[in-house]
Scaffold this active site. Sequence first.
Site, mmCIF file in Angstrom:
data_model
loop_
_atom_site.group_PDB
_atom_site.id
_atom_site.type_symbol
_atom_site.label_atom_id
_atom_site.label_comp_id
_atom_site.label_asym_id
_atom_site.label_seq_id
_atom_site.Cartn_x
_atom_site.Cartn_y
_atom_site.Cartn_z
ATOM 1 N NE ARG A 103 -20.122 60.160 32.679
ATOM 2 C CZ ARG A 103 -19.051 59.688 33.263
ATOM 3 N NH1 ARG A 103 -19.119 59.186 34.492
ATOM 4 N NH2 ARG A 103 -17.884 59.690 32.683
ATOM 5 N N GLY A 104 -20.408 56.917 30.976
ATOM 6 C CA GLY A 104 -19.226 56.073 31.165
ATOM 7 C C GLY A 104 -19.531 54.707 30.560
ATOM 8 C CB ALA A 105 -17.637 52.663 28.127
ATOM 9 N NE ARG B 84 -23.368 59.082 25.325
ATOM 10 C CZ ARG B 84 -22.405 59.471 26.180
ATOM 11 N NH1 ARG B 84 -22.411 59.039 27.425
ATOM 12 N NH2 ARG B 84 -21.447 60.292 25.781
ATOM 13 C CD GLN C 146 -18.188 64.333 30.765
ATOM 14 O OE1 GLN C 146 -17.571 65.379 30.553
ATOM 15 N NE2 GLN C 146 -18.823 63.687 29.815
ATOM 16 C CG ASP D 87 -16.686 55.716 25.801
ATOM 17 O OD1 ASP D 87 -15.895 56.396 26.487
ATOM 18 O OD2 ASP D 87 -17.911 55.661 26.000
ATOM 19 C CG ASN E 92 -11.378 58.369 27.050
ATOM 20 O OD1 ASN E 92 -12.337 57.767 27.510
ATOM 21 N ND2 ASN E 92 -10.678 59.224 27.774
ATOM 22 C CE LYS E 93 -16.778 62.597 27.015
ATOM 23 N NZ LYS E 93 -17.902 62.570 26.029
HETATM 24 O O1 MRU Z 1 -19.495 60.985 27.625
HETATM 25 P P1 MRU Z 1 -19.114 60.130 28.793
HETATM 26 O O2 MRU Z 1 -19.105 60.865 30.088
HETATM 27 O O3 MRU Z 1 -19.943 58.865 28.850
HETATM 28 O O4 MRU Z 1 -17.626 59.706 28.475
HETATM 29 C C1 MRU Z 1 -16.962 58.843 29.326
HETATM 30 C C2 MRU Z 1 -15.550 58.620 28.985
HETATM 31 O O5 MRU Z 1 -15.032 59.167 28.048
HETATM 32 C C3 MRU Z 1 -14.813 57.629 29.822
HETATM 33 O O6 MRU Z 1 -13.447 57.943 29.860
HETATM 34 C C4 MRU Z 1 -14.984 56.227 29.213
HETATM 35 O O7 MRU Z 1 -16.354 55.931 29.080
HETATM 36 C C5 MRU Z 1 -14.336 55.184 30.031
HETATM 37 S S1 MRU Z 1 -15.227 54.916 31.514
HETATM 38 C C6 MRU Z 1 -14.479 53.759 32.464
#
Ligand code: MRU
Length: 362
Positions: free
Chosen positions: A54-56, A88, A201, A242, A252-253
Amino acid sequence: MKVNGQHYHTIWVKEGDDSIVQAIDQRVLPHQFEIVDLKTCNDTVTAIKDMIVRGAPLIGVTAAYGMYLAVLGNENLQEAAQKLNASRPTAINLAWAVNEQLKTVEGLSDRGEVIAKLLENAHRIKTEDIVISRKIGEHGLSLIEEMSQNKKGETVNILTHCNAGWLATIDWGTATSPIYHAFEKGIKVHVWVDETRPRNQGANLTAFEFNQHGIPHTIISDNTGGHLMQHGMVDMAIVGTDRTTIQGDVANKIGTYLKALAAYDNNIPFYVALPSTSIDWDIKDGLKEIPIETRSENEVKYIQGKAENGKLTKVLLTPESSNALNVGFDVTPARLVTGLITERGICNANKEGIFQLFSEKK
Ligand code: MRU
């Protein structure tokens, strides 16, 4: 970055067998450290959907390897692209990486050549992400350094939300990269780590990273940041994104927006760290144009942790029959963002600032 003293990336091709891609299983951290084998494009789709990865930026790199595995498994590349793109919705890095792969094999018909090109290009995307994350850290370091000087060397307290660390990228992270750089330079830092419900996370992944690297940190429940800001306990916030629009809105999250509001009300700088691969050059208005993921209500209703017997366990937190809503991301409007930390430098969160750094995108 290191896990138990050994250097890891989040994803790699298995040594001695380039038909297998391997990744750290982020669903079981921090309690277990497990590696999963991804052997088909469908494996990468599932890994992205189920948040093994996970994470963009990492989602993007995984999708790039997914395209390679698709052709290796005799799948149609366009169909693979569609599956991956649908896995996603919010992170633009996914569509960007899939598109990079489609571009690299345009006009090629020899299967062997296509496979070789897709693998080589996936490696390139991965390697570039490492460089980008490092550069974000080098630029962001100046902000922490300045804050440290203003505080006459006293500890700089930084708040972060979710995990925009190396686990969300390949190495270094985005929001965490300036922190790692500052720490390595001997600047005193301490990080407030938002737990980041529902999947935690922050508490699970960011805290795991910081423990491994000895970065002083404290996990806080998601509701705590505002109070700390009111009491002068936060010097700056740095988060990831993201998807960023050309006017500087960031998705973002879920919960990031509330932290940005609290930071604004308390005059605390609120920075967003991002690779340019997280910018959607086609959209302006984040609230109207960024697709926001909604996930299973079970991620809100259940929580995973280590039981007394040492095993990973899921427990129900809520009345079984209650409904829950699980919105994955929110949009923080550009007016609440102090600056964007990119691989090319720091800019204002607006069109002028972004295009000053990325003039070729005008
Ligand atoms: O749902 P996730 O865990 O994929 O969400 C991730 C985030 O919100 C991060 O802050 C974002 O992807 C930036 S990662 C460098």
